[in-house]
Enzyme design. Structure first.
Site, PDB file in Angstrom:
ATOM      1  N   MET A   1       0.855  -1.185   0.000  1.00 55.11           N
ATOM      2  CA  MET A   1       0.000   0.000   0.000  1.00 55.11           C
ATOM      3  C   MET A   1       0.892   1.236   0.000  1.00 55.11           C
ATOM      4  SD  MET A   1      -3.419  -1.404   1.494  1.00 55.11           S
ATOM      5  CE  MET A   1      -4.132  -0.838   0.021  1.00 55.11           C
ATOM      6  N   CYS A   2       0.711   2.096   0.863  1.00 54.60           N
ATOM      7  CA  CYS A   2       1.501   3.347   0.747  1.00 54.60           C
ATOM      8  C   CYS A   2       2.996   3.085   0.824  1.00 54.60           C
ATOM      9  CB  CYS A   2       1.165   4.317   1.881  1.00 54.60           C
ATOM     10  SG  CYS A   2      -0.577   4.615   2.121  1.00 54.60           S
ATOM     11  N   ARG A   3       3.760   4.077   0.497  1.00 59.02           N
ATOM     12  CA  ARG A   3       5.220   4.081   0.700  1.00 59.02           C
ATOM     13  C   ARG A   3       5.534   5.289   1.565  1.00 59.02           C
ATOM     14  NH1 ARG A   3       7.327  -0.606  -0.503  1.00 59.02           N
ATOM     15  NH2 ARG A   3       5.556  -0.838   0.880  1.00 59.02           N
TER      16      ARG A   3
END
Ligand code: GLN
Length: 254
Positions: A1-3
């Site tokens: 998902m996000c970084r």
């Protein structure tokens, strides 16, 4: 998902940290290399940074992809900071794509980011929210699992836990209620605490400081992978990685 990514060290232009590296956060927004969940990170981005002499960080957040904001690129070129926390977001299905849901979350000197998700949402919300005082719930920054996790972390910090303890307690408390992935970054501008709990995490020292990030920004050989289920704590001269202890439910809840 996000970084996400955190830096602490000698002042560095935001662009050098986030935009210029071949595989930095900008490149990771459309071509992450180590992302296990999701494909692109185009549901907004955020950068928090500290100015010397001011304990409260500035924040710049948008709901657009980081590559679409040319004004940020310009500001980032001429803005330097000794401590930064930034994230590009891939919204969990069902969560709003608003600017208010783009990390970093903030309160006082703290910046916080969550890469992952709470499973069984919004079911798990009921039990987790029940452990929070109403004032903390009313102050939630967004209608997102990450905002609730940040409220839980703030509650531990307010009770006297240090950054690493607060993250460990929340990973344990939430894991006892719901599954999920809980990669956190937390900084007050002097130190970084981070968890690897379900997704990738790396760190590198030098030149000038330490970077903790979901994935390496470049091909330099200094990047070290953090084993899953670990807590990392870092100051400019020192990085420590240790397994996350499993706390009893009572201890995790305090
Ligand atoms: N669940 C969080 C959100 O929707 C974090 C998402 C992520 O790690 N991609 O913002």
């Amino acid at each position: 998902m996000c970084r996400h990514l955190a830096y602490i060290g000698t002042p560095v232009p935001l662009a050098e940290l986030l935009l210029v590296p071949d595989h930095g956060l900008l490149a990771q927004s459309w071509a992450p290399r180590r992302q296990r969940y999701g494909t692109v990170n185009a549901d907004g981005f955020g950068v928090g940074w500290y100015a010397p002499g001011d304990p409260v960080p500035a924040r710049y957040r948008r709901s657009v992809p980081i590559w679409a904001d040319r004004s940020f690129a310009d500001v980032a070129r001429v803005t330097s900071s000794p401590a930064v926390l930034a994230a590009v977001r891939s919204a969990t299905p069902g969560m709003p794509p608003d600017e208010s849901a783009a990390a970093p979350y903030a309160h006082g000197p703290w910046l916080f980011s969550h890469n992952g998700r709470v499973e069984d949402w919004p079911h798990a919300l009921e039990e987790l929210a029940a452990s929070l005082p109403p004032a903390r719930l009313l102050a939630l920054e967004a209608q997102v699992d990450s905002a609730l996790l940040w409220a839980l972390v703030q509650e531990r910090l307010a009770a006297g836990a240090d950054a690493g303890e607060a993250l460990i307690q929340v990973v344990n408390a939430v894991s006892s209620v719901a599954g999920g992935r809980f990669n956190f970054l937390l900084t007050d501008g002097t130190a970084i605490a981070a968890t690897a709990a379900g997704d990738s995490l790396f760190w590198r020292t030098g030149p000038g400081g330490v970077v903790v990030a979901s994935e390496p920004s470049d091909e330099s050989p200094g990047w070290q992978e953090v084993p899953d289920n670990s807590l990392l704590t870092a100051t400019p001269g020192h990085v420590e990685v240790r397994p996350i202890p499993t706390l009893t439910k009572e201890h995790a809840a305090t």
